[in-house]
Design an enzyme around this catalytic site. Sequence first.
Site, PDB file in Angstrom:
ATOM      1  N   ASP A  62       0.850  -1.196   0.000  1.00 59.57           N
ATOM      2  CA  ASP A  62       0.000   0.000   0.000  1.00 59.57           C
ATOM      3  C   ASP A  62       0.884   1.245   0.000  1.00 59.57           C
ATOM      4  O   ASP A  62       2.103   1.153   0.142  1.00 59.57           O
ATOM      5  CB  ASP A  62      -0.947   0.007   1.210  1.00 59.57           C
ATOM      6  CG  ASP A  62      -0.241  -0.424   2.479  1.00 59.57           C
ATOM      7  OD1 ASP A  62       0.963  -0.103   2.625  1.00 59.57           O
ATOM      8  OD2 ASP A  62      -0.875  -1.075   3.322  1.00 59.57           O
ATOM      9  N   ASP A  64       1.467   4.990   1.689  1.00 58.22           N
ATOM     10  CA  ASP A  64       1.138   5.920   2.765  1.00 58.22           C
ATOM     11  C   ASP A  64       1.735   7.284   2.453  1.00 58.22           C
ATOM     12  O   ASP A  64       2.854   7.384   1.948  1.00 58.22           O
ATOM     13  CB  ASP A  64       1.696   5.408   4.098  1.00 58.22           C
ATOM     14  CG  ASP A  64       1.033   4.112   4.522  1.00 58.22           C
ATOM     15  OD1 ASP A  64      -0.169   3.951   4.236  1.00 58.22           O
ATOM     16  OD2 ASP A  64       1.714   3.252   5.105  1.00 58.22           O
ATOM     17  N   ASP A 144       9.670   3.074  13.069  1.00 56.94           N
ATOM     18  CA  ASP A 144      10.400   1.953  13.663  1.00 56.94           C
ATOM     19  C   ASP A 144      11.804   1.736  13.084  1.00 56.94           C
ATOM     20  O   ASP A 144      12.797   1.911  13.775  1.00 56.94           O
ATOM     21  CB  ASP A 144       9.545   0.668  13.649  1.00 56.94           C
ATOM     22  CG  ASP A 144       8.873   0.390  12.313  1.00 56.94           C
ATOM     23  OD1 ASP A 144       9.183   1.071  11.322  1.00 56.94           O
ATOM     24  OD2 ASP A 144       8.026  -0.535  12.258  1.00 56.94           O
TER      25      ASP A 144
HETATM   26  P1  ATP Z   1       4.000  -3.453   5.033  1.00 62.07           P
HETATM   27  O1  ATP Z   1       2.771  -2.608   4.844  1.00 62.07           O
HETATM   28  O2  ATP Z   1       4.682  -3.850   3.793  1.00 62.07           O
HETATM   29  O3  ATP Z   1       3.814  -4.567   5.986  1.00 62.07           O
HETATM   30  P2  ATP Z   1       4.998  -1.028   6.226  1.00 62.07           P
HETATM   31  O4  ATP Z   1       6.399  -0.602   6.553  1.00 62.07           O
HETATM   32  O5  ATP Z   1       4.244  -0.185   5.264  1.00 62.07           O
HETATM   33  O6  ATP Z   1       5.093  -2.521   5.767  1.00 62.07           O
HETATM   34  P3  ATP Z   1       2.854  -0.513   8.032  1.00 62.07           P
HETATM   35  O7  ATP Z   1       2.418  -1.335   9.198  1.00 62.07           O
HETATM   36  O8  ATP Z   1       1.961  -0.366   6.870  1.00 62.07           O
HETATM   37  O9  ATP Z   1       4.240  -1.127   7.598  1.00 62.07           O
HETATM   38  O10 ATP Z   1       3.253   0.907   8.623  1.00 62.07           O
HETATM   39  C1  ATP Z   1       3.588   2.011   7.793  1.00 62.07           C
HETATM   40  C2  ATP Z   1       4.757   2.788   8.409  1.00 62.07           C
HETATM   41  O11 ATP Z   1       4.370   3.288   9.701  1.00 62.07           O
HETATM   42  C3  ATP Z   1       6.007   1.972   8.663  1.00 62.07           C
HETATM   43  O12 ATP Z   1       6.809   1.888   7.515  1.00 62.07           O
HETATM   44  C4  ATP Z   1       6.670   2.737   9.784  1.00 62.07           C
HETATM   45  O13 ATP Z   1       7.337   3.863   9.276  1.00 62.07           O
HETATM   46  C5  ATP Z   1       5.490   3.228  10.594  1.00 62.07           C
HETATM   47  N1  ATP Z   1       5.136   2.274  11.677  1.00 62.07           N
HETATM   48  C6  ATP Z   1       4.222   1.286  11.638  1.00 62.07           C
HETATM   49  N2  ATP Z   1       4.149   0.618  12.793  1.00 62.07           N
HETATM   50  C7  ATP Z   1       5.030   1.200  13.619  1.00 62.07           C
HETATM   51  C8  ATP Z   1       5.431   0.983  14.977  1.00 62.07           C
HETATM   52  N3  ATP Z   1       4.887  -0.008  15.700  1.00 62.07           N
HETATM   53  N4  ATP Z   1       6.365   1.809  15.496  1.00 62.07           N
HETATM   54  C9  ATP Z   1       6.904   2.810  14.774  1.00 62.07           C
HETATM   55  N5  ATP Z   1       6.573   3.055  13.494  1.00 62.07           N
HETATM   56  C10 ATP Z   1       5.672   2.272  12.913  1.00 62.07           C
HETATM   57 MG    MG Z   2       2.204  -0.450   4.681  1.00 58.98          MG
END
Ligand code: ATP
Ligand code: MG
Length: 436
Positions: A62, A64, A144
């Site tokens: 996705d 963001d 994170d």
């Molecule tokens: P994917 O969607 O491919 O699993 P993602 O990195 O996009 O990976 P998401 O859970 O969609 O993960 O979160 C989007 C963003 O928000 C992350 O890339 C990170 O920057 C931030 N984020 C998400 N969860 C946390 C957390 N628990 N602590 C700190 N930052 C976070």
């Molecule tokens: Mg994501």
Amino acid sequence: MTELATIHPEPNIIPRSGHGISRANISPNALKVLYRLNNAGYAAYLVGGGVRDLSLGREPKDFDVATDARPEEVKRLFRNCRLIGRRFRLAHVYFGCEIIEVATFRALHEADGEAGDNARVLQDGRLLSDNVFGSIDEDARRRDFTVNALYYRIGDFTLVDYVGGMADLQHGVLRLIGDAEVRYREDPVRMLRAARFAVKLGFRMHAETAGPIPRMAHLLSHIPAARLFEEVLKLFLTGMGLQVFECLRHYGLFGCLFPDTEEVLAQDELGSALTFLSRALANTDGRIAEGKPVTPAFLFAALLWPPISRRLANLGQNTAEPIQVIHETAGEVLERQLRTVTIPKRFSIPMREIWSLQPRFERRTGKRALRLLSHPRFRAAYDFMLLRAEAGEAEAELAHWWKELQLSAVAQRVEMTGSRRRSGRRRHRRKRNDTA
Ligand code: ATP
Ligand code: MG
């Protein structure tokens, strides 16, 4: 204040020629959102997993968006926009079934006394919410991993890097931003995310990121069971479940999610529980790779089967009624499990059916055997039985027989199961045979 919230270093700005992100690979809807924000005079960046995956030449799940526009300002710009979240409001912009999440830059505030009313951290260091608007560099620091904190600026197509994410991306290193212990304490789910991303990206965890995990894994017990359910699905149902499982066990995280199962695995001298689970997860990964559907019911049936199977094995031949044993053990295992990870009823009910049907495969004669074929859960239960057979828990010959039965025509099925149609004549004939 700690360095997490206050330092404003100059970011590393990577020009278009220095990174692999092309607008052609960004969802047109995300581009629309970015451009509209930018044209209205706001900062507009693509951030998070989208930037990370595009930089690695992967397809993002996705997209963001991060901006300095406040949620209400975002809402004013988009008709198809809804604000969600109570503490921290996020804007969701809807384009059919695609949702672009737009978040206003946030800052992290520590409970060190100086944060005053903004204290959002519990006594044990857990972060309750990070609902304070901030600047882009503060937003980068509260994320994170460094590779998750890269910002793609739509204004000039540069990548903005406050945390050394680009170098880590190039070297294949997964590194938590800031002090790892503090960050895991704030949100222990980051340990699960570390395992998931390390496997998904094929990255090496930085020593300081990996080091504290085994001794901090127990902090997962503070996380609401419903949130862990969502995380478990991401861990095991996104195509790399087997490797994630191995990684979780390596770091002592698996036992914090599935304590009963880990206990069996730890004492599993013959290795049959491990074989069973590994096959089940590999099977699920294979289905995902082929685009076939997977269900959490089957996943949880597999993840929680080892303690049930052990109870059955311990009872051995003394088990007069294995279905009853399964039923009782399932109740006990589930009661303990639900304290850690929620399993919604819509999944736990079919999960229990898959288990309860297992002893029925042992019966190959009569109408009950035939009726099993038309049970709505037959297919899942049969697939489950095949895995048990692969792990040496069910007879290979039994698995083969049920396969044959499914492939057979009706008349042959009747023959195989020795079942006959209920007619007076036939019943009479059977009687004669019986007495013969
Ligand atoms: P994917 O969607 O491919 O699993 P993602 O990195 O996009 O990976 P998401 O859970 O969609 O993960 O979160 C989007 C963003 O928000 C992350 O890339 C990170 O920057 C931030 N984020 C998400 N969860 C946390 C957390 N628990 N602590 C700190 N930052 C976070
Ligand atoms: Mg994501």
